[in-house]
Design a protein around this motif. Structure first.
Motif, PDB file in Angstrom:
ATOM      1  N   ALA A 199       0.814  -1.215   0.000  1.00 13.03           N
ATOM      2  CA  ALA A 199       0.000   0.000   0.000  1.00 13.03           C
ATOM      3  C   ALA A 199       0.850   1.270   0.000  1.00 13.03           C
ATOM      4  O   ALA A 199       0.516   2.244  -0.680  1.00 13.03           O
ATOM      5  CB  ALA A 199      -0.946  -0.006   1.195  1.00 13.03           C
ATOM      6  N   ASP A 200       1.943   1.269   0.740  1.00 15.56           N
ATOM      7  CA  ASP A 200       2.793   2.462   0.780  1.00 15.56           C
ATOM      8  C   ASP A 200       3.411   2.750  -0.579  1.00 15.56           C
ATOM      9  O   ASP A 200       3.477   3.907  -1.011  1.00 15.56           O
ATOM     10  CB  ASP A 200       3.893   2.307   1.830  1.00 15.56           C
ATOM     11  N   GLU A 201       3.860   1.714  -1.265  1.00 14.83           N
ATOM     12  CA  GLU A 201       4.449   1.907  -2.597  1.00 14.83           C
ATOM     13  C   GLU A 201       3.406   2.414  -3.582  1.00 14.83           C
ATOM     14  O   GLU A 201       3.691   3.284  -4.411  1.00 14.83           O
ATOM     15  CB  GLU A 201       5.044   0.600  -3.105  1.00 14.83           C
ATOM     16  N   LEU A 202       2.192   1.890  -3.505  1.00 11.20           N
ATOM     17  CA  LEU A 202       1.136   2.345  -4.405  1.00 11.20           C
ATOM     18  C   LEU A 202       0.756   3.798  -4.127  1.00 11.20           C
ATOM     19  O   LEU A 202       0.563   4.577  -5.055  1.00 11.20           O
ATOM     20  CB  LEU A 202      -0.088   1.445  -4.271  1.00 11.20           C
ATOM     21  N   ASN A 203       0.673   4.166  -2.852  1.00 10.43           N
ATOM     22  CA  ASN A 203       0.362   5.564  -2.509  1.00 10.43           C
ATOM     23  C   ASN A 203       1.433   6.502  -3.043  1.00 10.43           C
ATOM     24  O   ASN A 203       1.137   7.583  -3.543  1.00 10.43           O
ATOM     25  CB  ASN A 203       0.215   5.726  -0.996  1.00 10.43           C
ATOM     26  N   GLU A 204       2.671   6.111  -2.930  1.00 10.78           N
ATOM     27  CA  GLU A 204       3.761   6.938  -3.441  1.00 10.78           C
ATOM     28  C   GLU A 204       3.700   7.046  -4.962  1.00 10.78           C
ATOM     29  O   GLU A 204       3.932   8.104  -5.531  1.00 10.78           O
ATOM     30  CB  GLU A 204       5.105   6.363  -3.003  1.00 10.78           C
ATOM     31  N   ALA A 205       3.345   5.946  -5.611  1.00  9.82           N
ATOM     32  CA  ALA A 205       3.290   5.936  -7.071  1.00  9.82           C
ATOM     33  C   ALA A 205       2.220   6.874  -7.625  1.00  9.82           C
ATOM     34  O   ALA A 205       2.390   7.439  -8.703  1.00  9.82           O
ATOM     35  CB  ALA A 205       3.049   4.513  -7.573  1.00  9.82           C
ATOM     36  N   VAL A 206       1.116   7.040  -6.895  1.00  9.77           N
ATOM     37  CA  VAL A 206       0.037   7.906  -7.385  1.00  9.77           C
ATOM     38  C   VAL A 206       0.047   9.290  -6.762  1.00  9.77           C
ATOM     39  O   VAL A 206      -0.798  10.119  -7.086  1.00  9.77           O
ATOM     40  CB  VAL A 206      -1.352   7.249  -7.175  1.00  9.77           C
ATOM     41  N   SER A 207       0.991   9.568  -5.882  1.00 10.44           N
ATOM     42  CA  SER A 207       0.998  10.843  -5.176  1.00 10.44           C
ATOM     43  C   SER A 207       1.117  12.039  -6.112  1.00 10.44           C
ATOM     44  O   SER A 207       0.614  13.113  -5.803  1.00 10.44           O
ATOM     45  CB  SER A 207       2.120  10.871  -4.137  1.00 10.44           C
ATOM     46  N   ASP A 208       1.741  11.874  -7.269  1.00  8.21           N
ATOM     47  CA  ASP A 208       1.888  12.998  -8.197  1.00  8.21           C
ATOM     48  C   ASP A 208       0.607  13.279  -8.989  1.00  8.21           C
ATOM     49  O   ASP A 208       0.537  14.245  -9.733  1.00  8.21           O
ATOM     50  CB  ASP A 208       3.052  12.755  -9.148  1.00  8.21           C
ATOM     51  N   LEU A 209      -0.425  12.449  -8.819  1.00  7.37           N
ATOM     52  CA  LEU A 209      -1.674  12.643  -9.550  1.00  7.37           C
ATOM     53  C   LEU A 209      -2.616  13.627  -8.863  1.00  7.37           C
ATOM     54  O   LEU A 209      -3.566  14.091  -9.468  1.00  7.37           O
ATOM     55  CB  LEU A 209      -2.396  11.304  -9.738  1.00  7.37           C
ATOM     56  N   GLY A 210      -2.377  13.919  -7.599  1.00  2.00           N
ATOM     57  CA  GLY A 210      -3.233  14.855  -6.881  1.00  2.00           C
ATOM     58  C   GLY A 210      -3.128  14.647  -5.391  1.00  2.00           C
ATOM     59  O   GLY A 210      -2.587  13.654  -4.925  1.00  2.00           O
ATOM     60  N   GLU A 211      -3.692  15.591  -4.654  1.00  2.00           N
ATOM     61  CA  GLU A 211      -3.604  15.535  -3.193  1.00  2.00           C
ATOM     62  C   GLU A 211      -4.653  14.628  -2.576  1.00  2.00           C
ATOM     63  O   GLU A 211      -4.395  13.991  -1.558  1.00  2.00           O
ATOM     64  CB  GLU A 211      -3.724  16.944  -2.612  1.00  2.00           C
ATOM     65  N   THR A 212      -5.836  14.571  -3.172  1.00  2.00           N
ATOM     66  CA  THR A 212      -6.905  13.759  -2.594  1.00  2.00           C
ATOM     67  C   THR A 212      -7.214  12.579  -3.513  1.00  2.00           C
ATOM     68  O   THR A 212      -6.838  12.562  -4.690  1.00  2.00           O
ATOM     69  CB  THR A 212      -8.197  14.575  -2.406  1.00  2.00           C
TER      70      THR A 212
END
Length: 62
Positions: A14-27
């Protein structure tokens, strides 16, 4: 024995996936909208039926 080839990357946590999509937006909503926009862009670039080879029915004779 697994059906997965040896060179397949291991599933992400889950942490890796959250990091991978973090540049797509804040929420989560921002991220989903970014993905939706990218998908729509891809759909616009897909070839139409007239551009695809015939895959069913009788072949054209020429």
């Amino acid at each position: 024995m697994s059906d997965r080839p040896d060179d397949t990357p291991a599933p992400r946590d889950a942490d890796e996936l959250n990091e991978a999509v973090s540049d797509l937006g804040e929420t989560d909503t921002d991220r989903l909208e970014a993905v939706r926009g990218r998908n729509e862009s891809l759909e616009e670039r897909l070839p139409g039926d007239e551009q695809l080879p015939r895959t069913h029915g009788s072949p054209e004779k020429g």
